[in-house]
Scaffold this active site. Structure first.
Site, mmCIF file in Angstrom:
data_model
loop_
_atom_site.group_PDB
_atom_site.id
_atom_site.type_symbol
_atom_site.label_atom_id
_atom_site.label_comp_id
_atom_site.label_asym_id
_atom_site.label_seq_id
_atom_site.Cartn_x
_atom_site.Cartn_y
_atom_site.Cartn_z
ATOM 1 N N LYS A 78 0.897 -1.188 0.203
ATOM 2 C CA LYS A 78 0.046 0.153 -0.055
ATOM 3 C C LYS A 78 0.545 1.165 -0.060
ATOM 4 C CE LYS A 78 -3.835 1.786 2.609
ATOM 5 N NZ LYS A 78 -4.773 1.557 3.851
ATOM 6 N N SER A 153 -9.666 1.546 2.939
ATOM 7 C CA SER A 153 -8.918 2.400 2.105
ATOM 8 C C SER A 153 -7.740 1.363 1.396
ATOM 9 C CB SER A 153 -8.175 3.278 2.927
ATOM 10 O OG SER A 153 -7.262 2.931 3.791
ATOM 11 N N SER A 177 -9.777 -0.762 7.108
ATOM 12 C CA SER A 177 -9.240 -0.676 5.957
ATOM 13 C C SER A 177 -8.679 -1.914 5.124
ATOM 14 C CB SER A 177 -8.354 0.324 5.723
ATOM 15 O OG SER A 177 -8.942 1.614 5.728
HETATM 16 N N1 GLN Z 1 -13.276 3.724 6.649
HETATM 17 C C1 GLN Z 1 -12.428 4.116 7.761
HETATM 18 C C2 GLN Z 1 -12.007 5.633 7.655
HETATM 19 O O1 GLN Z 1 -12.282 6.061 6.618
HETATM 20 C C3 GLN Z 1 -11.010 3.227 7.726
HETATM 21 C C4 GLN Z 1 -9.949 3.853 7.591
HETATM 22 C C5 GLN Z 1 -8.659 2.889 7.619
HETATM 23 O O2 GLN Z 1 -8.731 1.911 8.244
HETATM 24 N N2 GLN Z 1 -7.606 3.322 7.285
HETATM 25 O O3 GLN Z 1 -11.423 6.223 8.449
#
Ligand code: GLN
Length: 486
Positions: A78, A153, A177
């Site tokens: 990532k 994400s 995410s």
């Molecule tokens: N959907 C969550 C957010 O927007 C998860 C983000 C994450 O785990 N990096 O914060």
């Protein structure tokens, strides 16, 4: 069969017996990426020359008789993980041309283990989001339906594994995410306990929940990756020195007699009948393997999202303060800059996307004098209640089962203008993140041709048990063997 389709386990056997080389594996992955990533858009940066030289090096090591779990195995990371020499953008205009001077600890560990880094995957800017639509560059497409999001994400990593661009990928999970995109793309996604894997060199989002973990084709492969990346780190004081379990032994353990809890709050009337049917089938599979399943009540689970969306913006507003275009980051051109404030406004105003700005504003508000007690402090107090409730349940049960997501992948553009709707994506995944617990999403079926996963949550630092449950589930089911037709 093209070699990029292999699991890590399969490739390991072939590499060790000399039937294939790491270079051939890397070539097949690169070929696949080059022919299909125009459609999927999972990658921000491809590091072909670097990958080929790492693969050659791995072949030399194998040739000398060296053994290693991930020696010669190609992967993607990532793009919020620092990689020396290959740019790390966090999918932000702010860092579009940033090249880190050092590797994140996980990247360094993988390099030492001889894994081959192919490139960097797309994400929501700074990992804020659940669809990759917040990327400053482009949205990744779901390999199961190119009109839909891959989740986020870590959507680029999930889509890349589902599309066989690599043998595994790294993601980060702050509030879902890794798990939610794994569910949307039909791959295994594992969020280790907070502190199990070093965060050194991961761009900080919510420092109190950020964890790095693997996205893989099978749960057994996730155990292999974990055995290399887990452990203490002198560069990260939050990386725990609790002994790393033997994940390979853990996944072989019988799950007969294990006690699994189903929180009634996650299986209420608002759960769609289609998702319920998939979950019921998965639960029946666990029972068939000898697990005992009981319904429990976790009344604080529903506060996961409100608490997460106070704590996350608060930490984000502080963590993003370093990006001002002076020390590093985007520098606005041809703008009137009479004062220092102008410089900050111009650089940060142009460098950050709308979601990063929203979180900076929400967080600054929640942390400001007069509001701190009402918002941030309150959220921390409720976070303790959520954590205690989950820990108490996990003292009685081996694991908790929930759907990973309340639905399958949604359409691109369907809710990108509605931040609240996007935040609701985290309904089942935010609680374990706030509590720092390990949680796995495993493919559990399909609804109208779109994949959906089941989430297995476990006690802190008992990742082997969770991986074991997932691995046994995959021995009994074949959802993970169905591949997207791209
Ligand atoms: N959907 C969550 C957010 O927007 C998860 C983000 C994450 O785990 N990096 O914060």
């Amino acid at each position: 069969m093209n070699l990029n389709q292999l699991t890590i386990e399969e490739a390991r056997l072939l590499l060790d017996s000399g039937k294939i080389t790491s270079l051939e594996l890397a070539h097949d992955c690169l070929k696949r990426i080059k022919s299909l990533d125009k459609k999927i858009k999972a990658l921000i940066t491809l590091g072909e020359p670097e990958a080929l030289s790492q693969a050659r090096l791995a072949d030399e090591r194998i040739g000398r008789g060296e053994k290693g779990t991930l020696l010669g195995i190609p992967y993607l990371a990532k793009d919020n993980l620092l990689t020396k020499g290959i740019r790390t953008t966090a999918a932000s205009k702010m860092l579009e041309n940033y090249i880190a001077p050092y590797n994140a600890t996980v990247i360094a560990k993988l390099e030492q283990a001889g894994a081959v880094l192919l490139g960097k995957t797309n994400l929501d800017e700074f990992a804020h989001g659940a669809s990759t639509e917040n990327s400053a560059f482009f949205t990744t497409k779901n390999p199961w339906d190119l009109k839909r999001v891959p989740g986020g994400s870590s959507g680029g990593s999930a889509a890349a594994v589902a599309a066989d661009f690599c043998l595994f990928a790294l993601g980060s999970d702050t509030g879902g995410s890794i798990r939610q995109p794994a569910s949307f793309c039909s791959v295994a996604g594992f969020k280790p306990s907070y502190g199990r894997v070093s965060r050194h060199g991961l761009m900080s989002m919510t420092s109190s929940t950020d964890v790095i973990g693997p996205l893989t084709k099978t749960v057994a492969d996730a155990a292999l990756v974990m055995s290399v990346i887990a452990g203490a780190d002198k560069f990260d004081s939050t990386a725990s020195s609790v002994k790393v379990e033997d994940y390979q032994a853990g996944i072989k353990k019988n799950i007969k007699g294990m006690k699994l809890a189903l929180p009634q709050e996650c299986f209420g009337d608002d759960l769609s009948p289609e998702v319920r049917k998939v979950m019921d089938q998965a639960i029946a599979d666990f029972k068939k393997m000898g697990a005992e399943v009981e319904t429990v009540s976790l009344p604080h689970m529903k506060y996961g999202i409100p608490v997460y969306y106070i704590i996350t913006p608060s930490e984000v507003s502080s963590n993003l303060a370093r990006f001002d275009g002076l020390r590093y980051g985007y520098r606005a051109q041809n703008k009137k800059t009479d004062t220092l404030n102008d410089i900050y406004l111009n650089n940060r105003g142009e460098g950050f996307g709308p979601e990063a700005k929203r979180r900076i504003m929400l967080g600054t508000y929640a942390l400001s004098a007069g509001y701190y007690d009402a918002y941030y402090k309150k959220a921390q107090a409720v976070r303790i209640l959520i954590t205690k409730e989950l820990e108490e349940a996990l003292a009685k049960y081996d694991a908790i089962l929930t759907p990973t997501s309340p639905h399958t992948a949604f359409k691109i553009g369907q809710q990108d203008q509605d931040p609240l709707q996007m935040y609701l994506e985290d309904i089942f995944v935010s609680g374990p993140a706030l509590a720092g617990l390990p949680a796995l999403s495993v493919p559990a079926g399909f609804i109208e041709g779109l994949p959906i996963g089941i989430q297995i949550i476990g006690p802190k630092f008992q990742e082997a048990k969770i991986l074991g449950l997932g691995a046994k589930f995959q021995e009994a089911t074949s959802w993970h063997k169905t591949k997207a037709k791209i």
